[in-house]
Design a protein around this motif. Sequence first.
Motif, PDB file in Angstrom:
ATOM      1  N   ASP A   1      46.142  44.340  38.555  1.00 29.24           N
ATOM      2  CA  ASP A   1      47.172  45.337  38.278  1.00 29.24           C
ATOM      3  C   ASP A   1      48.568  44.727  38.266  1.00 29.24           C
ATOM      4  OD1 ASP A   1      46.926  44.907  40.986  1.00 29.24           O
ATOM      5  OD2 ASP A   1      47.198  46.992  41.574  1.00 29.24           O
ATOM      6  N   VAL A   2      48.715  43.488  38.713  1.00 24.49           N
ATOM      7  CA  VAL A   2      49.951  42.718  38.554  1.00 24.49           C
ATOM      8  C   VAL A   2      49.569  41.350  38.027  1.00 24.49           C
ATOM      9  CG1 VAL A   2      51.922  41.667  39.707  1.00 24.49           C
ATOM     10  CG2 VAL A   2      51.159  43.942  40.399  1.00 24.49           C
ATOM     11  N   ASP A   3      50.074  40.985  36.855  1.00 25.63           N
ATOM     12  CA  ASP A   3      49.680  39.736  36.211  1.00 25.63           C
ATOM     13  C   ASP A   3      49.866  38.545  37.144  1.00 25.63           C
ATOM     14  OD1 ASP A   3      49.064  41.085  33.919  1.00 25.63           O
ATOM     15  OD2 ASP A   3      50.948  40.644  32.890  1.00 25.63           O
ATOM     16  N   GLY A   4      48.818  37.731  37.227  1.00 31.03           N
ATOM     17  CA  GLY A   4      48.885  36.491  37.986  1.00 31.03           C
ATOM     18  C   GLY A   4      48.557  36.621  39.456  1.00 31.03           C
ATOM     19  N   LEU A   5      48.398  37.839  39.944  1.00 34.87           N
ATOM     20  CA  LEU A   5      48.130  38.038  41.368  1.00 34.87           C
ATOM     21  C   LEU A   5      46.753  38.653  41.570  1.00 34.87           C
ATOM     22  CD1 LEU A   5      51.541  39.422  42.705  1.00 34.87           C
ATOM     23  CD2 LEU A   5      50.760  37.058  42.584  1.00 34.87           C
ATOM     24  N   ILE A   6      46.060  38.199  42.611  1.00 30.63           N
ATOM     25  CA  ILE A   6      44.774  38.764  43.008  1.00 30.63           C
ATOM     26  C   ILE A   6      44.881  39.110  44.483  1.00 30.63           C
ATOM     27  CG2 ILE A   6      42.282  38.412  43.163  1.00 30.63           C
ATOM     28  CD1 ILE A   6      42.527  36.217  41.076  1.00 30.63           C
ATOM     29  N   ASN A   7      44.967  40.391  44.784  1.00 27.67           N
ATOM     30  CA  ASN A   7      45.144  40.796  46.180  1.00 27.67           C
ATOM     31  C   ASN A   7      43.791  40.832  46.892  1.00 27.67           C
ATOM     32  OD1 ASN A   7      46.364  41.606  48.509  1.00 27.67           O
ATOM     33  ND2 ASN A   7      46.679  43.716  47.876  1.00 27.67           N
ATOM     34  N   HIS A   8      43.111  39.665  46.884  1.00 26.63           N
ATOM     35  CA  HIS A   8      41.839  39.568  47.596  1.00 26.63           C
ATOM     36  C   HIS A   8      42.113  39.696  49.090  1.00 26.63           C
ATOM     37  CE1 HIS A   8      42.412  35.308  48.963  1.00 26.63           C
ATOM     38  NE2 HIS A   8      43.248  35.314  47.943  1.00 26.63           N
ATOM     39  N   VAL A   9      41.376  40.570  49.758  1.00 27.35           N
ATOM     40  CA  VAL A   9      41.752  40.965  51.114  1.00 27.35           C
ATOM     41  C   VAL A   9      41.386  39.878  52.121  1.00 27.35           C
ATOM     42  CG1 VAL A   9      41.611  42.777  52.832  1.00 27.35           C
ATOM     43  CG2 VAL A   9      41.382  43.350  50.417  1.00 27.35           C
ATOM     44  N   GLY A  10      40.089  39.643  52.290  1.00 31.86           N
ATOM     45  CA  GLY A  10      39.660  38.543  53.138  1.00 31.86           C
ATOM     46  C   GLY A  10      39.887  38.732  54.618  1.00 31.86           C
ATOM     47  N   THR A  11      40.119  39.983  55.074  1.00 32.56           N
ATOM     48  CA  THR A  11      40.282  40.213  56.498  1.00 32.56           C
ATOM     49  C   THR A  11      38.915  40.318  57.161  1.00 32.56           C
ATOM     50  OG1 THR A  11      40.294  42.618  56.289  1.00 32.56           O
ATOM     51  CG2 THR A  11      42.415  41.498  56.055  1.00 32.56           C
ATOM     52  N   PRO A  12      38.866  40.292  58.501  1.00 39.60           N
ATOM     53  CA  PRO A  12      37.568  40.452  59.173  1.00 39.60           C
ATOM     54  C   PRO A  12      36.869  41.776  58.858  1.00 39.60           C
ATOM     55  CG  PRO A  12      39.169  39.505  60.684  1.00 39.60           C
ATOM     56  CD  PRO A  12      39.927  39.906  59.463  1.00 39.60           C
TER      57      PRO A  12
ATOM     58  N   SER B   1      31.276  28.448  36.794  1.00 35.57           N
ATOM     59  CA  SER B   1      31.804  28.804  35.476  1.00 35.57           C
ATOM     60  C   SER B   1      33.251  29.279  35.523  1.00 35.57           C
ATOM     61  CB  SER B   1      30.940  29.895  34.838  1.00 35.57           C
ATOM     62  OG  SER B   1      31.082  31.126  35.532  1.00 35.57           O
ATOM     63  N   GLY B   2      33.696  29.776  36.677  1.00 33.61           N
ATOM     64  CA  GLY B   2      35.041  30.327  36.784  1.00 33.61           C
ATOM     65  C   GLY B   2      35.159  31.748  36.272  1.00 33.61           C
ATOM     66  N   ASN B   3      34.032  32.385  35.947  1.00 32.59           N
ATOM     67  CA  ASN B   3      34.041  33.749  35.424  1.00 32.59           C
ATOM     68  C   ASN B   3      33.967  34.772  36.548  1.00 32.59           C
ATOM     69  OD1 ASN B   3      34.085  32.844  32.738  1.00 32.59           O
ATOM     70  ND2 ASN B   3      31.842  32.672  32.694  1.00 32.59           N
ATOM     71  N   PHE B   4      34.633  35.902  36.329  1.00 27.72           N
ATOM     72  CA  PHE B   4      34.623  36.997  37.286  1.00 27.72           C
ATOM     73  C   PHE B   4      33.628  38.071  36.854  1.00 27.72           C
ATOM     74  CE2 PHE B   4      38.837  35.198  38.019  1.00 27.72           C
ATOM     75  CZ  PHE B   4      38.908  35.195  39.410  1.00 27.72           C
ATOM     76  N   LYS B   5      33.153  38.806  37.842  1.00 29.23           N
ATOM     77  CA  LYS B   5      32.304  39.964  37.604  1.00 29.23           C
ATOM     78  C   LYS B   5      32.807  41.099  38.490  1.00 29.23           C
ATOM     79  CE  LYS B   5      27.440  41.468  37.619  1.00 29.23           C
ATOM     80  NZ  LYS B   5      26.025  41.042  37.884  1.00 29.23           N
TER      81      LYS B   5
ATOM     82  N   HIS C   1      34.606  42.609  43.492  1.00 26.56           N
ATOM     83  CA  HIS C   1      34.487  41.609  42.429  1.00 26.56           C
ATOM     84  C   HIS C   1      33.776  40.377  42.979  1.00 26.56           C
ATOM     85  CE1 HIS C   1      37.602  43.818  40.093  1.00 26.56           C
ATOM     86  NE2 HIS C   1      38.132  44.013  41.297  1.00 26.56           N
ATOM     87  N   SER C   2      33.374  39.505  42.074  1.00 27.38           N
ATOM     88  CA  SER C   2      32.835  38.200  42.471  1.00 27.38           C
ATOM     89  C   SER C   2      33.288  37.153  41.469  1.00 27.38           C
ATOM     90  CB  SER C   2      31.308  38.234  42.557  1.00 27.38           C
ATOM     91  OG  SER C   2      30.727  38.522  41.296  1.00 27.38           O
ATOM     92  N   LEU C   3      33.310  35.915  41.928  1.00 28.39           N
ATOM     93  CA  LEU C   3      33.709  34.771  41.110  1.00 28.39           C
ATOM     94  C   LEU C   3      32.601  33.742  41.129  1.00 28.39           C
ATOM     95  CD1 LEU C   3      35.699  32.842  39.632  1.00 28.39           C
ATOM     96  CD2 LEU C   3      36.599  32.220  41.897  1.00 28.39           C
ATOM     97  N   ASP C   4      32.107  33.376  39.952  1.00 29.51           N
ATOM     98  CA  ASP C   4      31.146  32.289  39.836  1.00 29.51           C
ATOM     99  C   ASP C   4      31.916  30.977  39.985  1.00 29.51           C
ATOM    100  OD1 ASP C   4      29.518  30.164  38.655  1.00 29.51           O
ATOM    101  OD2 ASP C   4      28.193  31.758  37.952  1.00 29.51           O
TER     102      ASP C   4
ATOM    103  N   ASN D   1      38.842  31.478  35.580  1.00 30.71           N
ATOM    104  CA  ASN D   1      39.425  31.987  34.354  1.00 30.71           C
ATOM    105  C   ASN D   1      40.297  33.197  34.661  1.00 30.71           C
ATOM    106  OD1 ASN D   1      37.961  29.992  32.927  1.00 30.71           O
ATOM    107  ND2 ASN D   1      36.147  31.305  32.933  1.00 30.71           N
ATOM    108  N   GLU D   2      40.749  33.893  33.650  1.00 31.94           N
ATOM    109  CA  GLU D   2      41.685  34.996  33.837  1.00 31.94           C
ATOM    110  C   GLU D   2      41.036  36.151  34.594  1.00 31.94           C
ATOM    111  OE1 GLU D   2      44.524  37.970  31.152  1.00 31.94           O
ATOM    112  OE2 GLU D   2      43.367  36.368  30.213  1.00 31.94           O
ATOM    113  N   PHE D   3      41.817  36.747  35.492  1.00 31.51           N
ATOM    114  CA  PHE D   3      41.375  37.906  36.254  1.00 31.51           C
ATOM    115  C   PHE D   3      42.237  39.097  35.862  1.00 31.51           C
ATOM    116  CE2 PHE D   3      41.647  40.731  39.990  1.00 31.51           C
ATOM    117  CZ  PHE D   3      40.297  40.975  40.219  1.00 31.51           C
ATOM    118  N   ASN D   4      41.602  40.244  35.628  1.00 33.07           N
ATOM    119  CA  ASN D   4      42.311  41.446  35.218  1.00 33.07           C
ATOM    120  C   ASN D   4      42.871  42.156  36.453  1.00 33.07           C
ATOM    121  OD1 ASN D   4      43.306  43.609  33.764  1.00 33.07           O
ATOM    122  ND2 ASN D   4      41.315  44.635  33.592  1.00 33.07           N
TER     123      ASN D   4
END
Length: 380
Positions: free
Chosen positions: A140-151, A189-193, A183-186, A135-138
Amino acid sequence: MRVLFINVLVIQLLLISCDNSTISKNSGNQFLIKSKSVKFPLDEVSTYEFFIYQSVGDSLLVLNQVNYSLDIYSLSEQSLIGRINIDREGVNGIERLNTFYYHNQDSIFLFSQFILKNSLIVNVEGNIIDRIRHNEFNSDVDGLINHVGTPSMPNIIFENELHFSVFQLTNESIENDDFIHEHSLDLESGNFKSYPYVKKPSFMNNQRWIDETFSRIKIDKEEWYFSWNLSDTVYHIIGENGVLIESKAIPMNGGIGTNPKPVPKENYDGKWLEMSLEGYVYGKILLDRNKNIIHRLRYVPTVNPNSPNNYSNNPYLIKNFEILSYRLDGEFLGTTRINSRTYDPRLLFLGPKGIYIPRIHPNYDGLQEDEIVYDVFSVE
């Protein structure tokens, strides 16, 4: 609003250095001892730039962005033992392949840059199991999620929840002291926490710094070891249902207070490199669960930060570095000092035999295009 797009590799993988005017350290009384070396042959579609990787048991998984594949190496056999090819386009394609997370043989997550939706889940044979939906993620830039994912801060799964860190995408959010990084994503359900109680240290508030990032080890859904790159302290943070239960500050500076100074906001670009070269900066933390030891990377100051030769270079490749080793209760075990010119310390990892550090510094005389060599540093 000024948008500052930050590629997750820019933070850890800046420009390549060609100068090494660094402090010479006494190599005696080292806590970790170089115990062995491992060498992997590289084929015609591989490079030694193992920037995005994950150590799983005896295997080292590497995202081969040149070949658009996930390559699997055996640490003991020192060979390539598997390769998962990934489509760039089409119904099963993934655009801007940027990082991955190996959960198990049936759930390997392949992520696009700046987005989570439609990222792939494949098995070890490369067959598509599912795609991520949410679902929608809040942001700081609409539509983008700068999830890092580096080691240094990997995306990770706990009980069908994808946990991830984010970096700021705008100047405004960089200066926001309450910016939420965790953050986390279920996945069902597609919901964020969000976990707003994980914040940068208070001394960093209302200032700009040479490094505003962190390394973290995720223990459970709401348990972390958190290390800000300018803080002497590692924080053991525990929460429950989105509420902070405990945040234990564990000093981990090897007995040397680093005392960072803020960069003047009015001259950030002009002073950043000079201050990066002359100051201490921490890097990745590694948790050895078998020995209950935390290892913490630290870059030491250069002798001559104002040298004109340094101004086009990467401070993380100019500086000498050291590994500080601690018990989980904060007992200091010792320091391992290593000179620059041979290794790229940003890419070290903890494997079954110790800490593996690649010999891929651009000034290393033995650098080869058809192989990558790691030296292994172990507890004596």
